[in-house]
Design a protein around this motif. Structure first.
Motif, PDB file in Angstrom:
ATOM      1  N   GLU A  30       1.042  -2.604   4.990  1.00  0.00           N
ATOM      2  CA  GLU A  30      -0.032  -3.162   4.366  1.00  0.00           C
ATOM      3  C   GLU A  30       0.142  -3.707   3.134  1.00  0.00           C
ATOM      4  OE1 GLU A  30      -3.924  -4.617   4.652  1.00  0.00           O
ATOM      5  OE2 GLU A  30      -3.250  -3.274   6.155  1.00  0.00           O
ATOM      6  N   ASP A  41       0.843  -1.392  -0.062  1.00  0.00           N
ATOM      7  CA  ASP A  41       0.204  -0.094   0.090  1.00  0.00           C
ATOM      8  C   ASP A  41       0.914   1.341  -0.074  1.00  0.00           C
ATOM      9  OD1 ASP A  41      -1.595   2.259   0.898  1.00  0.00           O
ATOM     10  OD2 ASP A  41      -3.125   0.864   1.879  1.00  0.00           O
ATOM     11  N   GLY A  98     -12.504 -13.160  -1.786  1.00  0.00           N
ATOM     12  CA  GLY A  98     -12.948 -12.684  -0.602  1.00  0.00           C
ATOM     13  C   GLY A  98     -12.090 -11.778   0.096  1.00  0.00           C
ATOM     14  N   ALA A  99     -10.625 -11.735  -0.727  1.00  0.00           N
ATOM     15  CA  ALA A  99      -9.743 -10.873  -0.079  1.00  0.00           C
ATOM     16  C   ALA A  99     -10.245  -9.197  -0.468  1.00  0.00           C
ATOM     17  CB  ALA A  99      -8.640 -10.860  -0.964  1.00  0.00           C
ATOM     18  N   GLU A 100      -9.768  -8.406   0.674  1.00  0.00           N
ATOM     19  CA  GLU A 100     -10.291  -7.112   0.835  1.00  0.00           C
ATOM     20  C   GLU A 100      -9.127  -6.453  -0.067  1.00  0.00           C
ATOM     21  OE1 GLU A 100     -11.869  -3.628   1.174  1.00  0.00           O
ATOM     22  OE2 GLU A 100     -12.828  -5.318   2.080  1.00  0.00           O
ATOM     23  N   THR A 101      -9.612  -5.702  -1.134  1.00  0.00           N
ATOM     24  CA  THR A 101      -8.695  -5.325  -2.167  1.00  0.00           C
ATOM     25  C   THR A 101      -9.108  -3.678  -2.379  1.00  0.00           C
ATOM     26  OG1 THR A 101     -10.076  -6.061  -3.996  1.00  0.00           O
ATOM     27  CG2 THR A 101      -8.090  -7.403  -3.203  1.00  0.00           C
ATOM     28  N   SER A 102     -10.155  -3.261  -1.739  1.00  0.00           N
ATOM     29  CA  SER A 102     -10.765  -1.659  -1.924  1.00  0.00           C
ATOM     30  C   SER A 102      -9.460  -0.768  -2.015  1.00  0.00           C
ATOM     31  CB  SER A 102     -11.974  -1.595  -0.929  1.00  0.00           C
ATOM     32  OG  SER A 102     -11.366  -1.377   0.501  1.00  0.00           O
ATOM     33  N   GLY A 103      -8.308  -0.819  -0.835  1.00  0.00           N
ATOM     34  CA  GLY A 103      -7.342  -0.044  -0.990  1.00  0.00           C
ATOM     35  C   GLY A 103      -6.217  -0.349  -1.661  1.00  0.00           C
ATOM     36  N   CYS A 104      -6.225  -1.428  -2.271  1.00  0.00           N
ATOM     37  CA  CYS A 104      -5.182  -1.698  -3.186  1.00  0.00           C
ATOM     38  C   CYS A 104      -4.714  -0.972  -4.309  1.00  0.00           C
ATOM     39  CB  CYS A 104      -5.356  -3.091  -4.007  1.00  0.00           C
ATOM     40  SG  CYS A 104      -4.066  -3.883  -4.729  1.00  0.00           S
ATOM     41  N   TYR A 118      -1.031  -6.635  -0.440  1.00  0.00           N
ATOM     42  CA  TYR A 118      -2.180  -7.107  -1.100  1.00  0.00           C
ATOM     43  C   TYR A 118      -1.440  -8.241  -1.824  1.00  0.00           C
ATOM     44  CZ  TYR A 118      -4.353  -3.008   0.525  1.00  0.00           C
ATOM     45  OH  TYR A 118      -5.131  -1.784   0.929  1.00  0.00           O
TER      46      TYR A 118
END
Length: 70
Positions: A24, A18, A40-46, A26
């Motif tokens: 952080e 990040d 299901g991985a949280e990638t909104s901030g990638c 990804y």
């Protein structure tokens, strides 16, 4: 084209950091030149991953631009 592998150790798992928080990460695999995150991985901030994005091997010290594994 199969999964991309690390040119040093052969691992198929990579990650990007990040830009706002270097701790952080990804994780992803590169299949047929495409970034594939786990479902299901949280990638909104990638960050956007393009050919010039620095990517890191998940198993060794190798890192370079995404285009090198694509």
């Amino acid at each position: 084209m199969a999964q991309s592998k690390c040119p040093v150790c052969g691992c198929v798992q990579f990650y990007v950091k990040d830009p706002d928080d270097e701790f952080e990460v990804y994780e992803f695999e590169c299949r047929k030149g495409q970034v594939c995150f786990d479902p299901g991985a949280e990638t909104s901030g990638c960050p956007d991953i393009n050919d010039q994005t620095e990517v890191f091997c998940n198993a060794c010290v190798w890192h370079d631009r995404f285009e090198k594994i694509k």
